[in-house]
Write an enzyme that holds these catalytic residues in place. Structure first.
Site, PDB file in Angstrom:
ATOM      1  N   THR A   1      -5.595  -1.106  -0.781  1.00 42.94           N
ATOM      2  CA  THR A   1      -6.606  -0.217  -0.182  1.00 42.94           C
ATOM      3  C   THR A   1      -6.892   1.003  -1.061  1.00 42.94           C
ATOM      4  O   THR A   1      -7.892   1.694  -0.866  1.00 42.94           O
ATOM      5  CB  THR A   1      -6.127   0.304   1.178  1.00 42.94           C
TER       6      THR A   1
ATOM      7  N   ASP B   1       4.671   5.215 -14.200  1.00 41.19           N
ATOM      8  CA  ASP B   1       5.364   4.196 -14.991  1.00 41.19           C
ATOM      9  C   ASP B   1       5.605   4.687 -16.417  1.00 41.19           C
ATOM     10  O   ASP B   1       6.662   4.416 -17.008  1.00 41.19           O
ATOM     11  CB  ASP B   1       4.542   2.903 -15.024  1.00 41.19           C
TER      12      ASP B   1
ATOM     13  N   ARG C   1       0.147   5.116  -3.738  1.00 38.20           N
ATOM     14  CA  ARG C   1      -1.181   4.576  -3.502  1.00 38.20           C
ATOM     15  C   ARG C   1      -1.056   3.091  -3.210  1.00 38.20           C
ATOM     16  O   ARG C   1      -0.577   2.342  -4.050  1.00 38.20           O
ATOM     17  CB  ARG C   1      -2.018   4.822  -4.763  1.00 38.20           C
TER      18      ARG C   1
ATOM     19  N   ASP D   1      -0.783   3.942 -15.937  1.00 38.90           N
ATOM     20  CA  ASP D   1      -0.069   4.433 -14.759  1.00 38.90           C
ATOM     21  C   ASP D   1       0.884   5.549 -15.192  1.00 38.90           C
ATOM     22  O   ASP D   1       1.872   5.305 -15.888  1.00 38.90           O
ATOM     23  CB  ASP D   1       0.713   3.277 -14.114  1.00 38.90           C
TER      24      ASP D   1
END
Ligand code: PRP
Ligand code: URA
Length: 210
Positions: free
Chosen positions: A109, A204, A105, A201
């Site tokens: 944006t 991660d 991602r 995340d």
């Protein structure tokens, strides 16, 4: 909730998910819990699989018993985080083939960028299950599903751990024929496109990066 969305709110799943959300849970436990939850979710995702009769002989007598019709399955993790859901599923569907779709991602944006795709050759004959722990804006999942459709897949399910309402809406608008399975629908997306309360995340936390 839309009938195309199944929230698998089994107590074991919810308990394990709470530990995953906790900021103090390290990568080892996070990975193990994701694998366990994936196995539990797989049980529900495969509930509609068809059975047929087969004649067998037990040590006691001949009988007719149930067996899966042999419909083939394909599991497609969205890299990286989707990988964390594959092993749990393979424990229950060991004959499944595994394809990979690499999407990241863009942080500015929030749009997905494709960087890898390797799929089984016969995805048109397979029941395809896309895995990704996080369904945020829905961009990554919608693109992955479109990629599978472009390559001939006809039967696709999406399995996520946590979804934002925005992501569910986006995927169902892009792909009205898809069924979505989630362990929890969270509250909203923040300004950075993170699910709130979420778990941070997922990639991660699985791989110990950042
Ligand atoms: C995360 C997550 C999804 C995506 C969800 O991946 O695993 O693939 O974001 O966001 P979306 O619904 O708004 O598209 P990320 O791009 O961080 O890549 P990673 O798995 O490699 O960390
Ligand atoms: N991707 C993640 O890993 N977490 C989020 O909250 C949103 C997207």
């Amino acid at each position: 909730m839309d009938s195309r969305v199944t929230v698998i709110n089994h107590p074991l799943i919810q308990h394990k998910l709470t530990i995953m959300r906790d900021i103090n849970t390290g990568s080892k436990d996070f990975r193990e819990l994701l694998e366990e939850i994936s196995m539990l979710m797989c049980y529900e995702v495969t509930r509609s699989f068809q059975l047929e009769d087969v004649e067998i002989e037990t040590p006691v007598c001949k009988t007719v018993a149930k067996t899966l019709t042999g419909k083939k399955v394909g599991i497609v993790p969205i890299l990286r985080a989707g990988l964390g859901m594959v092993d749990g599923m393979l424990k229950l569907i060991p004959a499944a083939k595994v394809g990979h779709i690499g999407l990241y991602r863009d942080p500015e944006t929030l749009k997905p960028v494709e960087y890898y795709c390797k799929l089984p050759s016969d995805i048109n004959e397979r029941e395809m299950i896309v895995t990704d722990p996080m369904l945020a804006t829905g961009g990554s999942a919608a693109d992955a599903i479109q990629l599978l459709k472009n390559k001939g897949a006809k039967n696709i399910k999406l399995m996520c751990l946590i979804a934002a309402p925005e992501g569910i809406k986006a995927v169902l608008e892009a792909h009205p024929d898809i069924e979505i399975y989630v362990a929890h629908v969270d509250e909203y997306l923040n300004d950075h496109g993170y699910i709130v309360p979420g778990l941070g995340d997922a990639g991660d936390r699985i791989f110990g990066t950042k």
